[in-house]
Design a protein around this motif. Structure first.
Motif, mmCIF file in Angstrom:
data_model
loop_
_atom_site.group_PDB
_atom_site.id
_atom_site.type_symbol
_atom_site.label_atom_id
_atom_site.label_comp_id
_atom_site.label_asym_id
_atom_site.label_seq_id
_atom_site.Cartn_x
_atom_site.Cartn_y
_atom_site.Cartn_z
ATOM 1 N N LEU A 71 0.880 -1.043 0.154
ATOM 2 C CA LEU A 71 0.057 0.142 0.009
ATOM 3 C C LEU A 71 0.926 1.201 0.063
ATOM 4 C CD1 LEU A 71 -2.686 -0.853 2.524
ATOM 5 C CD2 LEU A 71 -3.237 -0.617 0.063
ATOM 6 N N ALA A 72 2.091 1.146 0.459
ATOM 7 C CA ALA A 72 2.934 2.434 0.429
ATOM 8 C C ALA A 72 3.818 2.445 -0.734
ATOM 9 C CB ALA A 72 3.916 2.385 1.790
ATOM 10 N N VAL A 73 4.151 1.387 -1.296
ATOM 11 C CA VAL A 73 4.960 1.466 -2.509
ATOM 12 C C VAL A 73 4.261 1.597 -3.826
ATOM 13 C CG1 VAL A 73 6.759 0.329 -3.921
ATOM 14 C CG2 VAL A 73 6.997 0.295 -1.403
ATOM 15 N N LEU A 74 3.083 0.734 -3.787
ATOM 16 C CA LEU A 74 2.270 0.819 -5.302
ATOM 17 C C LEU A 74 1.911 2.138 -5.669
ATOM 18 C CD1 LEU A 74 0.556 -2.496 -5.193
ATOM 19 C CD2 LEU A 74 2.441 -1.880 -6.552
ATOM 20 N N LEU A 90 3.080 3.490 -9.328
ATOM 21 C CA LEU A 90 2.139 3.489 -10.400
ATOM 22 C C LEU A 90 1.672 4.958 -10.879
ATOM 23 C CD1 LEU A 90 -0.322 0.608 -9.181
ATOM 24 C CD2 LEU A 90 1.339 0.496 -10.970
ATOM 25 N N VAL A 91 1.903 5.828 -10.245
ATOM 26 C CA VAL A 91 1.493 7.452 -10.508
ATOM 27 C C VAL A 91 2.708 8.208 -11.037
ATOM 28 C CG1 VAL A 91 0.551 9.372 -9.425
ATOM 29 C CG2 VAL A 91 -0.351 7.184 -8.712
#
Length: 93
Positions: A17-20, A24-25
């Motif tokens: 949840l912290a890295v994705l 991705l953005v």
């Protein structure tokens, strides 16, 4: 199997949840202040601010201060909730 490695799965989920979102953005994260400044400049190009900051920290320091403020607020709220739950369980006994 899930119960045995439950903490591991929770840690993996938090890391994802912290890295994705960061992976991705693409783009810059702008704040509302910058957007408001752009809109004001388009509405009234002759507008001059009536106040300027005495201290303008760099962006990283500003973000750190915001995160510190959020952490202190969350810690305070957690403390108060724990205090009330402790009092409620003590009165129940």
């Amino acid at each position: 199997m899930f119960k045995r490695y439950r903490n591991t799965w929770i840690v993996v989920a938090v890391i994802l949840l912290a890295v994705l979102p960061l992976a991705l953005v693409n783009g810059e994260f702008g704040g509302a202040d910058g957007q408001a400044e752009e809109i004001i400049a388009t509405v009234d190009p002759a507008y001059e601010p009536w106040f300027s900051s005495l201290l303008s920290p760099p962006g990283e320091t500003e973000s750190m201060l915001f995160a510190l403020q959020a952490a202190l607020g969350a810690g305070f709220i957690g403390y108060v909730i724990g205090l009330f739950r402790g009092k409620a369980s003590r009165n129940k006994s």
